[in-house]
Design a protein around this motif. Structure first.
Motif, PDB file in Angstrom:
ATOM      1  N   GLU A   1       0.877  -1.274   0.116  1.00  0.00           N
ATOM      2  CA  GLU A   1      -0.108   0.001   0.054  1.00  0.00           C
ATOM      3  C   GLU A   1       0.739   1.228   0.041  1.00  0.00           C
TER       4      GLU A   1
ATOM      5  N   GLU B   1       0.668   5.795  -1.096  1.00  0.00           N
ATOM      6  CA  GLU B   1      -0.155   7.049  -1.088  1.00  0.00           C
ATOM      7  C   GLU B   1       0.702   8.306  -1.675  1.00  0.00           C
ATOM      8  N   ARG B   2       0.068   9.158  -2.341  1.00  0.00           N
ATOM      9  CA  ARG B   2       0.752  10.313  -2.688  1.00  0.00           C
ATOM     10  C   ARG B   2      -0.085  11.203  -3.120  1.00  0.00           C
TER      11      ARG B   2
ATOM     12  N   ARG C   1      -3.643  10.153  -2.861  1.00  0.00           N
ATOM     13  CA  ARG C   1      -4.343   9.284  -3.669  1.00  0.00           C
ATOM     14  C   ARG C   1      -3.571   7.965  -3.413  1.00  0.00           C
ATOM     15  N   PRO C   2      -4.285   6.970  -2.825  1.00  0.00           N
ATOM     16  CA  PRO C   2      -3.836   5.546  -2.519  1.00  0.00           C
ATOM     17  C   PRO C   2      -3.460   4.950  -3.708  1.00  0.00           C
TER      18      PRO C   2
ATOM     19  N   THR D   1      -2.246   0.665  -4.592  1.00  0.00           N
ATOM     20  CA  THR D   1      -1.843  -0.590  -4.021  1.00  0.00           C
ATOM     21  C   THR D   1      -1.335  -1.680  -5.292  1.00  0.00           C
TER      22      THR D   1
ATOM     23  N   TRP E   1       6.433   7.880  -0.740  1.00  0.00           N
ATOM     24  CA  TRP E   1       5.142   7.112  -1.112  1.00  0.00           C
ATOM     25  C   TRP E   1       4.523   6.457   0.221  1.00  0.00           C
TER      26      TRP E   1
ATOM     27  N   TYR F   1      -0.181   6.213   8.838  1.00  0.00           N
ATOM     28  CA  TYR F   1      -1.731   5.985   8.909  1.00  0.00           C
ATOM     29  C   TYR F   1      -1.762   5.539  10.289  1.00  0.00           C
TER      30      TYR F   1
END
Length: 301
Positions: A206, A208-209, A212-213, A215, A264, A268
């Protein structure tokens, strides 16, 4: 039909909760063979089969399900009544039974439990380490530790420990040979150490940047179901590993592992202690929850 004693019913409930003679025997402090014999005696007394047994599994029969449904609430009420008495003692006591994944135990639970047990010497903590999602009520646990997104909606939950972050790592020698991935999409060109969940699914890495996630389903020559072994495999140069930052940071600091794609890997929400909504919480659990809330406040300050 002969009557069943409270001891008989306790043995039955333990096996019914765990669906395992071995695990139930550990809880009761007896041998698995002795417990199996005791259950056969119980079944002969009620003249009904309560469990279907194979070499690999233990399951309740219809009669067993009906007995469990009627008896388990009564024993829970008895436990609550005893906890009412414990509250009068002025200090929490007893055993707190927790279920948690290995990463949760290593990253958060052990440090918190160490401080808690110093503050409450009359409490004991028993932890079952299990990376599979477990019905903590059915299995007889007081509470569990999981990441927030995996907790059922009918549970009460509080955060425990700091936010978490993942890290993509490999040895410097690995990067000298294969190069450094610049984006997660470049992982398709790299041997990765994959992780498989206890339920059988492969973990998709996983990222995110910019909010925007993303996978990524990685590929590689080695698949493991243990995060620590994945770290060992990365140190052995087998490939890239996706691990908890807190676990690998000392190895990054020492230069044994090198991190990539850090921008990236966002933070969380971390782990949560969750427990069933009950009228009467066990005194040890209530003390543990209050301790965590206080600990969270001090760390936030």
């Amino acid at each position: 039909m002969s009557r069943l004693s409270p001891a008989d019913l306790s043995a039955f409930l333990a096996v019914a909760r765990h669906r395992s003679f071995r695990k139930a025997a550990v809880e009761l402090g007896v041998s698995a063979s002795a417990l199996s014999h005791a259950l056969r005696v119980i079944e002969s007394r009620v003249d009904l089969r309560l469990f279907n047994r194979t070499t690999r599994s233990v399951a309740l029969t219809e009669a067993g399900e009906r007995l469990y449904a009627r008896v388990s609430p009564a024993f829970r009420d008895i436990a609550d009544a005893i906890e009412d008495l414990n509250a009068l003692r002025g200090k929490p006591a007893g055993t707190l039974r927790l279920n948690a994944g290995r990463a949760a135990v290593q990253l958060v639970l052990l440090p918190v439990a160490s401080r808690f047990l110093q503050a409450y010497p009359d409490v004991r903590i028993e932890v079952a380490v299990d990376d599979a999602l477990v019905d903590i009520v059915g299995a007889g646990y007081d509470a569990g530790l999981r990441f927030g997104e995996t907790i059922a909606g009918d549970m009460t939950a509080i955060p425990i420990g700091p936010r978490q972050r993942s890290a993509v790592v490999a040895t410097p020698a690995y990067f000298a040979r294969y190069g450094v991935p610049q984006t997660p999409h470049d992982l398709a060109q790299h041997p990765c150490i994959r992780q498989r969940f206890p339920g059988g699914a492969l973990y998709r890495w996983e990222f995110e940047r910019g909010g925007r996630p993303l996978t990524i389903e990685v590929d590689g020559p080695l698949t493991l179901s243990d995060w620590d072994l994945a770290m060992d495999a990365a140190l052995a140069g087998i490939g890239l590993a996706y691990l908890f930052e807190a676990r690998v940071q000392p190895l990054i600091d020492s230069g044994r592992l090198q991190r990539v794609l850090a921008d990236w890997c966002p933070y969380y929400p971390g782990l949560y202690l969750y427990s069933p909504s009950r009228r009467q919480q066990p005194a040890a659990l209530k003390a543990f929850i209050d301790f965590i809330k206080q600990d969270n406040g001090e760390n936030a300050a």
